[in-house]
Motif scaffolding. Structure first.
Motif, short mmCIF file in Angstrom:
data_model
loop_
_atom_site.label_atom_id
_atom_site.label_comp_id
_atom_site.label_asym_id
_atom_site.label_seq_id
_atom_site.Cartn_x
_atom_site.Cartn_y
_atom_site.Cartn_z
N GLY A 1 33.50 11.59 -18.08
CA GLY A 1 33.55 11.86 -16.65
C GLY A 1 32.88 10.81 -15.80
O GLY A 1 32.72 11.00 -14.59
N HIS A 2 32.47 9.71 -16.39
CA HIS A 2 31.87 8.61 -15.63
C HIS A 2 32.07 7.32 -16.40
O HIS A 2 32.43 7.32 -17.58
CB HIS A 2 30.38 8.86 -15.36
CG HIS A 2 29.55 9.03 -16.61
ND1 HIS A 2 29.14 7.97 -17.38
CD2 HIS A 2 29.08 10.15 -17.21
CE1 HIS A 2 28.43 8.42 -18.40
NE2 HIS A 2 28.39 9.74 -18.33
N GLY A 3 31.83 6.21 -15.72
CA GLY A 3 32.02 4.91 -16.36
C GLY A 3 30.95 4.58 -17.37
O GLY A 3 29.84 5.14 -17.35
N LEU A 4 31.27 3.69 -18.28
CA LEU A 4 30.30 3.24 -19.27
C LEU A 4 29.30 2.27 -18.63
O LEU A 4 29.70 1.39 -17.86
CB LEU A 4 31.01 2.53 -20.43
CG LEU A 4 31.72 3.40 -21.47
CD1 LEU A 4 32.38 2.52 -22.52
CD2 LEU A 4 30.73 4.34 -22.14
N ASP A 5 28.03 2.43 -18.96
CA ASP A 5 27.06 1.45 -18.49
C ASP A 5 27.15 0.20 -19.36
O ASP A 5 27.86 0.17 -20.36
CB ASP A 5 25.64 2.04 -18.49
CG ASP A 5 25.21 2.52 -19.87
OD1 ASP A 5 25.55 1.87 -20.87
OD2 ASP A 5 24.54 3.57 -19.95
#
Length: 489
Positions: A174-178
């Motif tokens: 649900g979010h981008g990869l750091d």
């Protein structure tokens, strides 16, 4: 009355040249009354080359549409958006459109079939009629010889594989990869490809890799994330334990595809026997929960797999039809992937067809920016009946004229507003007798109360006539209001 000299002149002229027309006094009337003496007019059609859809309601002319014929002249992009509530004819339009396109030899169609009926996808009848076996993706059957698609298939480029792995993980999280998790995934992928790379079997060579006859799979990526190689850490001058910690969340996400509820569909070599040269390829997704995270993940995998294995510069015209497309447009990461696919496919002859129930599902979702970009690429928009408030919102987003927005809530099944790059018309979709048993997908609701054919046709004709009369009355009322306002002005 004419003066004596004028009467004498008219009599002499009539004697020489025959009877002349009488002079009539001008008649004063309103524009609303005078419009009845003018013949009705309709907007020009889209030409006579392509697939026949039906007939234009106001003029009765045949309505022909083909994005490949119109591209570059009347269409800046060949992509198509179909909107409308259930039961108004979207599914029938899609199916007849595909069947009619396949009559051209240089056409090829891929369908993502997300609807189900009687345990199979709703495109199953058409596939059977054409002698085609759908590619049924089913988690329960995948472990027992079912279909598998491998994200690490060698036919996908190295860059494409890594992009696909990132998209899968980002959709699930649900979010981008750091940066650190992205680095751990990158080095794990590189290590797996190195292990499965070309084997040097020349005599006397040193450091040869062990020959392998299988494709790399997701299990290999998970194993590398859990046990990274020392070379990966040394290359960035970091500790090996840090690399392992950075990749832990990534490994847990991919583990769901390997040992979790989605196992079997993506954690093995791509199944043999998938014919990418078939004129119609149907991916049956009806056994996938449409509200689960599995659907956008599946969309991402199928999208990238098709991008690298199906779309080729071979002069074929390809159609990629996606039902329940809000699963794509509502996920920022999947939407970005498909946005790239649309841009890439346009120069290789790809027409993307997205079918959505409500535009508000996507324009107000998490991927509003990406959704706007995809909608902008769709130069063709077909809108079936919607409620008045939904129609107003749709008209505002798509830039439809006011008269079209007013008509949308009154449309009956089979009639839609078509906007082809600003050419807006009301079109009645026509279905042939040969197509009828293949395109209707509501048998469970209608089988118990099937009417005699003649009676059904009579009711359908009456409904069509009523709908056309209502639409024509609205159009005349709109024209009267516009002309009245001009007269007052």
């Amino acid at each position: 009355m004419l003066d004596p000299l004028g009467a004498l002149t008219d009599a002499f002229t009539s004697f020489l040249f025959g009877k002349v027309e009488t002079t009539r006094l001008p008649v004063r009337t309103s524009t609303g009354q005078a419009q009845a003496v003018y013949l009705p007019t309709a907007a020009p059609g889209l030409g006579d080359s392509g697939v026949i859809i039906g007939r234009e309601v106001y003029s009765g002319k045949g309505y022909i549409y083909d994005p490949f014929q119109l591209y570059g002249q009347q269409l800046p992009a060949p992509h198509w958006l179909v909107l409308g509530e259930s039961g108004n004819g979207k599914s029938a339009l899609e199916k007849t459109y595909v069947l009619r396109q396949l009559r051209f030899r240089d056409r090829q169609v891929v369908v993502l079939d997300a609807q189900g009926e009687d345990g199979v996808g709703e495109w199953n009848l058409i596939a059977q009629e054409l002698g085609i076996t759908p590619i049924r993706l089913d988690p329960t059957a995948a472990l027992n010889g079912g279909i598998r698609l491998n994200p690490l298939d060698p036919s996908i480029t190295t860059t494409g594989q890594l992009a696909l792995l990132r998209t899968i993980i980002e959709v699930a999280m649900g979010h981008g990869l750091d940066e650190r998790s992205g680095f751990a995934l990158k080095v794990a992928h590189a290590a797996v490809l190195n292990d499965f790379g070309p084997t040097d079997t020349t005599e006397g060579s040193q450091g040869n890799k062990t020959p392998t006859n299988r494709q790399p799979v997701l299990t290999d990526i998970v194993e590398q994330l859990r046990h990274p190689q020392a070379e990966s850490a040394e290359a960035m001058n970091v500790d090996i334990d840090d690399v392992r910690a950075w990749g832990l969340d990534v490994a847990l996400v991919l583990d769901r595809l390997v040992d979790g509820d989605l196992r079997g569909m993506f954690d093995g070599p791509t199944s043999a026997g998938i014919d990418l040269d078939s004129p119609l390829i149907v991916f049956d997704l009806s056994h996938i929960d449409r509200n689960s995270i599995a659907m956008p993940i599946l969309m991402a995998i199928v999208g990238v797999w098709l991008e690298h294995t199906w779309i080729r510069p071979d002069r074929k015209k390809r159609i990629f039809l996606v039902e329940e497309a809000w699963h794509i447009i509502n996920s920022p990461f999947v939407a970005q992937l498909f946005q790239r696919l649309l841009k890439f496919g346009r120069r290789l002859g790809l027409s993307f067809v997205a079918v959505v129930h409500h535009l508000s599902d996507v324009v107000d979702g998490a991927a509003a920016k990406e959704a706007a970009a995809i909608l902008k690429m769709a130069s063709t928009r077909t809108v079936y009946a919607q409620k008045a408030d939904e129609a107003r919102a749709t008209g505002q987003v798509l830039g439809l004229p006011r008269w079209a927005v007013e008509i949308i809530p009154t449309l009956t099944p089979g009639i839609a507003v078509w906007d082809v790059n600003g050419n807006v018309q009301v079109v009645k979709h026509l279905i042939t007798e040969a197509e009828r048993p293949l395109v209707y997908t509501d048998r469970a609701m209608t089988e118990a109360s099937v009417m005699p054919t003649d009676e059904a046709r009579a009711l359908e004709a009456a409904a069509d006539a009523e709908a056309e009369a209502r639409a024509e009355a609205l159009a005349m009322e709109r024209q009267w209001r516009d002309e009245s306002s001009e007269t007052v002005a």
